[in-house]
Design an enzyme around this catalytic site. Structure first.
Site, mmCIF file in Angstrom:
data_model
loop_
_atom_site.group_PDB
_atom_site.id
_atom_site.type_symbol
_atom_site.label_atom_id
_atom_site.label_comp_id
_atom_site.label_asym_id
_atom_site.label_seq_id
_atom_site.Cartn_x
_atom_site.Cartn_y
_atom_site.Cartn_z
ATOM 1 N N ARG A 181 0.816 -1.218 0.000
ATOM 2 C CA ARG A 181 0.000 0.000 0.000
ATOM 3 C C ARG A 181 0.848 1.266 0.000
ATOM 4 O O ARG A 181 0.455 2.283 0.569
ATOM 5 C CB ARG A 181 -0.953 0.036 1.204
ATOM 6 C CG ARG A 181 -2.306 -0.582 0.888
ATOM 7 C CD ARG A 181 -3.352 -0.259 1.956
ATOM 8 N NE ARG A 181 -3.996 -1.498 2.330
ATOM 9 C CZ ARG A 181 -4.182 -1.918 3.573
ATOM 10 N NH1 ARG A 181 -3.789 -1.184 4.586
ATOM 11 N NH2 ARG A 181 -4.751 -3.061 3.804
ATOM 12 N N ARG B 55 -3.364 6.396 1.171
ATOM 13 C CA ARG B 55 -3.973 7.563 1.826
ATOM 14 C C ARG B 55 -3.052 8.291 2.799
ATOM 15 O O ARG B 55 -3.342 9.403 3.198
ATOM 16 C CB ARG B 55 -5.245 7.120 2.561
ATOM 17 C CG ARG B 55 -6.358 6.756 1.607
ATOM 18 C CD ARG B 55 -7.601 6.303 2.333
ATOM 19 N NE ARG B 55 -7.418 5.006 2.967
ATOM 20 C CZ ARG B 55 -8.388 4.366 3.623
ATOM 21 N NH1 ARG B 55 -9.587 4.919 3.744
ATOM 22 N NH2 ARG B 55 -8.157 3.178 4.167
ATOM 23 N N ARG C 225 -6.746 11.452 -5.621
ATOM 24 C CA ARG C 225 -8.012 10.741 -5.433
ATOM 25 C C ARG C 225 -9.188 11.714 -5.437
ATOM 26 O O ARG C 225 -10.238 11.426 -6.016
ATOM 27 C CB ARG C 225 -7.990 9.937 -4.130
ATOM 28 C CG ARG C 225 -9.302 9.212 -3.896
ATOM 29 C CD ARG C 225 -9.248 8.208 -2.782
ATOM 30 N NE ARG C 225 -10.596 7.836 -2.382
ATOM 31 C CZ ARG C 225 -10.882 6.845 -1.562
ATOM 32 N NH1 ARG C 225 -9.922 6.107 -1.057
ATOM 33 N NH2 ARG C 225 -12.124 6.571 -1.245
ATOM 34 N N ASP D 275 -6.927 -2.583 -7.339
ATOM 35 C CA ASP D 275 -7.625 -3.189 -6.207
ATOM 36 C C ASP D 275 -7.717 -4.684 -6.439
ATOM 37 O O ASP D 275 -7.748 -5.131 -7.587
ATOM 38 C CB ASP D 275 -9.030 -2.591 -6.061
ATOM 39 C CG ASP D 275 -9.673 -2.979 -4.737
ATOM 40 O OD1 ASP D 275 -10.468 -3.946 -4.716
ATOM 41 O OD2 ASP D 275 -9.356 -2.356 -3.709
ATOM 42 N N TYR E 220 -15.036 -12.303 -0.529
ATOM 43 C CA TYR E 220 -15.796 -11.081 -0.812
ATOM 44 C C TYR E 220 -17.003 -11.369 -1.707
ATOM 45 O O TYR E 220 -18.072 -10.792 -1.530
ATOM 46 C CB TYR E 220 -14.901 -10.047 -1.493
ATOM 47 C CG TYR E 220 -13.917 -9.373 -0.564
ATOM 48 C CD1 TYR E 220 -14.327 -8.373 0.305
ATOM 49 C CD2 TYR E 220 -12.570 -9.737 -0.565
ATOM 50 C CE1 TYR E 220 -13.420 -7.740 1.148
ATOM 51 C CE2 TYR E 220 -11.659 -9.103 0.280
ATOM 52 C CZ TYR E 220 -12.089 -8.113 1.141
ATOM 53 O OH TYR E 220 -11.192 -7.492 1.978
#
Length: 354
Positions: free
Chosen positions: A27, A31, A40, A77, A154
């Site tokens: 990652r 963020r 973003r 992703d 998921y």
């Protein structure tokens, strides 16, 4: 394709000599970086960022402008494959990913096909091609996918889960149905990763985020078996050099020997396993990647440096170690703490390669 100027990441994955221990962060484009948050915001949403090759390229390169990292990882992703299968992926604020059409019945599973990466997932391949061009051979590019078990989790749950009741219900009650789902997903991952390699990815990683929630028996049958299928189905040479494959099961420290038996090149190790122990168990069969607790990055630069020193000593002398965090960097980490981490790896590791 331009000649690679820094290949120590690829060399370490193949246990070849390096000058310093290579380092990157899971990652690393994320963020915690203000420039990522700005891009973003410009994109409008997370999925708009993922599906725009120019913006995905921009955020992939952002951490390399800040830190002396030894690899770039494609910004994307893990849920791109189920999205391309038509399950209706969306992200709700504060709740993470959700699917409009979860996979629950035999008819749902039968309706799934293997997505064509150059049509359904063209935006990912275009991003890989663009990133390779913009890197100009600075460092290698890592492509990736979720593992079949993690993707199926998921797909069946319909969102993230704490109890895994629906996927485990299917596993215990309808194992043949789950195997069918996992097989389709594994074929999709093979096709997807091979397309990333053809587009320019120089190493690939399979993220088995939820493998650690299984019993040893169920891990072997429902997760590892399909990762092995992927390892065997991948293109392992491109542009005249080997394309290393990294497998990472979070919480999978108990199964490193079995994971090494798949024929992969390297194993990701989380912070719950000592690297010295992991290295003793797998010997020289695979390289190891990891494994600092991401929360160390909330500490002072001195403490970060001390932890880096401990982990380097734990792995010991010789090649075959790629330094990383044991999981993704947290969004509230100060980028300067990340810099202290990356620089400490390069400063403290040469003694292990003399």
């Amino acid at each position: 394709m331009s000649e690679l100027k820094n290949d120590r990441f690829l060399r370490a994955l193949l246990r070849e000599p390096v000058d310093v221990t290579p380092v990157w962060m899971m990652r690393q484009a994320g963020r915690y970086l203000p420039e990522y948050r700005a891009t973003r915001a410009r994109a409008g949403s997370f999925m708009d960022l993922c599906t725009n090759p120019e913006l995905a390229c921009e955020v992939t390169l952002q951490p390399l402008e800040r830190f002396p990292l030894d690899a770039a990882i494609l910004f994307s992703d893990i849920l791109t494959i189920p999205d391309a299968m038509g399950l209706g992926l969306y992200f709700s604020e504060g709740e993470g990913p959700r699917f409009e059409r979860p996979v629950r019945t035999a008819a749902d599973v039968a309706a799934l096909g293997v997505p064509d990466p150059e049509s359904n997932l063209r935006y990912v391949m275009d991003a890989v091609r663009l990133i390779r061009r913009e890197l100009h051979g600075r460092v290698p590019l890592i492509g990736f996918s979720g593992s079949p078990w993690t993707l199926a989790t998921y797909m069946v749950e319909g969102s993230s889960s704490k109890e895994y009741s629906k996927i485990k219900g299917m596993m215990f009650d309808q194992p043949a149905l789950l195997h069918k789902l996992l097989d389709t997903t594994a074929q999709s991952v093979i096709t997807y990763l091979n397309a990333q390699i053809a587009a320019g990815a120089q190493a690939v990683m399979v993220f088995d985020t939820w493998g650690g929630v299984l019993t040893p028996r169920d891990y072997r049958e429902f997760s590892l078996r399909y990762m092995q299928q992927i390892v065997h189905g991948l293109q392992r040479e491109s542009e005249g050099r080997r394309v290393p494959v990294i497998l990472f099961t979070k919480g999978g420290g108990a199964w490193l020997e079995a994971m090494a038996d798949t024929g992969c090149d390297a194993l990701g190790v989380d912070w719950t396993t000592d690297l010295s122990d992991a290295r003793a168990r797998v010997g020289d069969r695979v390289a190891l990647q990891g494994n600092m607790d991401p929360c160390v990055l909330y500490a002072s630069p001195e403490r970060i440096r001390a932890e880096v020193a401990t982990i380097l000593a734990s792995y010991g002398h010789g090649s075959g170690h790629v330094f990383n965090l044991g999981h993704g960097i947290h969004q509230h980490v100060d980028p300067e703490q990340a810099r202290a981490f990356v620089e400490a790896v390069h400063e403290l590791s040469p003694q292990y390669h003399a």
